[in-house]
Design an enzyme around this catalytic site. Structure first.
Site, PDB file in Angstrom:
ATOM      1  N   LEU A 142      35.997 -28.642  -1.382  1.00 20.58           N
ATOM      2  CA  LEU A 142      34.559 -28.452  -1.451  1.00 20.58           C
ATOM      3  C   LEU A 142      34.045 -28.439  -0.016  1.00 20.58           C
ATOM      4  O   LEU A 142      34.538 -29.183   0.835  1.00 20.58           O
ATOM      5  CB  LEU A 142      33.875 -29.594  -2.222  1.00 20.58           C
ATOM      6  CG  LEU A 142      34.180 -29.722  -3.713  1.00 20.58           C
ATOM      7  CD1 LEU A 142      33.464 -30.949  -4.282  1.00 20.58           C
ATOM      8  CD2 LEU A 142      33.774 -28.471  -4.476  1.00 20.58           C
ATOM      9  N   ASP A 143      33.058 -27.597   0.253  1.00 18.17           N
ATOM     10  CA  ASP A 143      32.457 -27.591   1.583  1.00 18.17           C
ATOM     11  C   ASP A 143      31.904 -28.970   1.918  1.00 18.17           C
ATOM     12  O   ASP A 143      31.539 -29.746   1.026  1.00 18.17           O
ATOM     13  CB  ASP A 143      31.317 -26.568   1.654  1.00 18.17           C
ATOM     14  CG  ASP A 143      31.807 -25.147   1.480  1.00 18.17           C
ATOM     15  OD1 ASP A 143      32.993 -24.887   1.748  1.00 18.17           O
ATOM     16  OD2 ASP A 143      30.991 -24.302   1.066  1.00 18.17           O
ATOM     17  N   LYS A 144      31.813 -29.261   3.187  1.00 21.15           N
ATOM     18  CA  LYS A 144      31.271 -30.544   3.638  1.00 21.15           C
ATOM     19  C   LYS A 144      29.952 -30.872   2.953  1.00 21.15           C
ATOM     20  O   LYS A 144      29.740 -31.998   2.479  1.00 21.15           O
ATOM     21  CB  LYS A 144      31.082 -30.513   5.159  1.00 21.15           C
ATOM     22  CG  LYS A 144      30.339 -31.717   5.717  1.00 21.15           C
ATOM     23  CD  LYS A 144      29.979 -31.526   7.180  1.00 21.15           C
ATOM     24  CE  LYS A 144      29.100 -32.668   7.674  1.00 21.15           C
ATOM     25  NZ  LYS A 144      28.648 -32.446   9.070  1.00 21.15           N
TER      26      LYS A 144
END
Length: 334
Positions: A142-144
């Site tokens: 998952l993106d930051k």
């Protein structure tokens, strides 16, 4: 005793004219495409007896492939104790409800304080090493600044089983991934499917771009409007594929970038001025793209049991939704 010897695999390409990495996925389905690409670039693949280092190179039918798989690399990132929001855990895997702002694995600029650092402290030596030195146990990302559910493998067998499911994209199994997203405008039609191939942008390497089918990776996102407001819409997206930044890029490509997305929605910043003061304040407080991984389902890699997890929207997104409802004249909706 741990076996530290290389493992050699061999196969014959059945279908010609395909990329080398795709041919290897067919021949060696126990390894992810990303892992195979790394092995190709590192010189661990021979085609017809000669080194092959380009994952995109086309291969002919009947080509002989030798793949040498080195033993799993030790997890070099240091252990850092952290309060992990654990949703589920057993001897094979762990499901985390990742908060926004937490980087999944170490990378330049984020050498510590990542989910991997916390997982090493929590799981110890059991954490799978197949993902590589910097991302042990990581099956998907998952993106930051995306919050929500992520599953991590605690041993190599679980890693292989989960990776196979994610590579299959739920075609033959119970894999499910659903996201809640707040986007600018109202998508038309209100429910549909976005099919657009994706690849790294040639002009901005930190961005993903929509490209022609023959130069990118196949990507499919299903979406449906859940609620609409005066300037924005809550949509729910289901992934048929799982490419980097897929939902963000697909929705921006349709003219409906995510609220708070400075990478793909920069041109829509002026739309925030049309919101009420309360909604603008909630959007500023969000400080990230409005995206949350709210559902994750898969087959347990050892038992075969179907596991399904849901995550409630975090407080920053619920506050923004409440402000958007009030802005639209309907503050009572929950």
């Amino acid at each position: 005793m741990v076996d530290n010897a290389d493992v050699e695999k061999a196969g014959i390409v059945a279908e010609g004219g395909v990329r080398l990495d795709r041919a290897l996925v067919t021949l060696f389905p126990d390894l992810s495409r990303a892992r195979l690409q790394d092995l190709i670039r590192a010189g661990h693949v021979k085609r017809d007896g000669l080194p092959a280092r380009d994952p995109a190179a086309k291969v002919a039918a009947g080509a002989s492939i030798i793949l040498t798989v080195p033993p799993p690399a030790p997890a070099e990132p240091v252990a850092e104790a952290a309060d992990l929001p654990i949703v589920y855990e057993d001897d094979d895997l762990i499901v985390i409800d990742k908060p926004a702002g937490l980087v999944v694995h170490p990378a330049p600029g984020h050498e510590s304080g990542t989910l991997v650092n916390a997982l090493i402290a929590h799981c110890g030596a059991s954490l799978s090493g197949i993902g590589g030195v910097r991302r042990p146990g990581i099956v998907h990302r998952l993106d930051k600044d995306t919050s929500g559910l992520i599953v991590v493998a605690k041993n190599d067998a679980a890693h292989q089983g989960l990776t196979a499911q994610f590579a299959d994209h739920g075609r033959t199994g119970p894999l499910e991934r659903a996201y809640a997203a707040l986007v600018w405008g109202l998508p038309q039609p209100r429910a549909g499917t976005i099919r657009a191939s994706l690849a790294r942008s040639r002009f901005h390497r930190e961005k993903i771009a929509v490209v022609s089918d023959d130069s990118g990776r196949h990507a499919v996102t299903h979406y449906a409007v859940a609620e609409s407001y005066r300037e924005a819409t809550l949509v729910r997206c289901r992934l048929e594929t799982g490419r980097t930044h897929q939902i963000r890029v697909h929705l921006a490509h349709r003219g409906h970038p995510l609220l708070g997305d400075t990478v793909y929605g920069g041109a829509f910043r002026t739309k925030a001025a049309r919101l009420s003061l309360e909604a603008r304040a909630a959007l500023t407080a969000l400080g990230r793209q409005a995206l949350h991984a709210e559902l994750l389902g898969f087959s347990h890699p050892r038992t075969g049991e179907t596991l399904r997890f849901e995550s409630a929207l975090p407080t920053d997104l619920t506050a923004l939704i409440q402000a958007l409802r009030a802005d639209a004249g309907d503050p009572a909706r929950l």
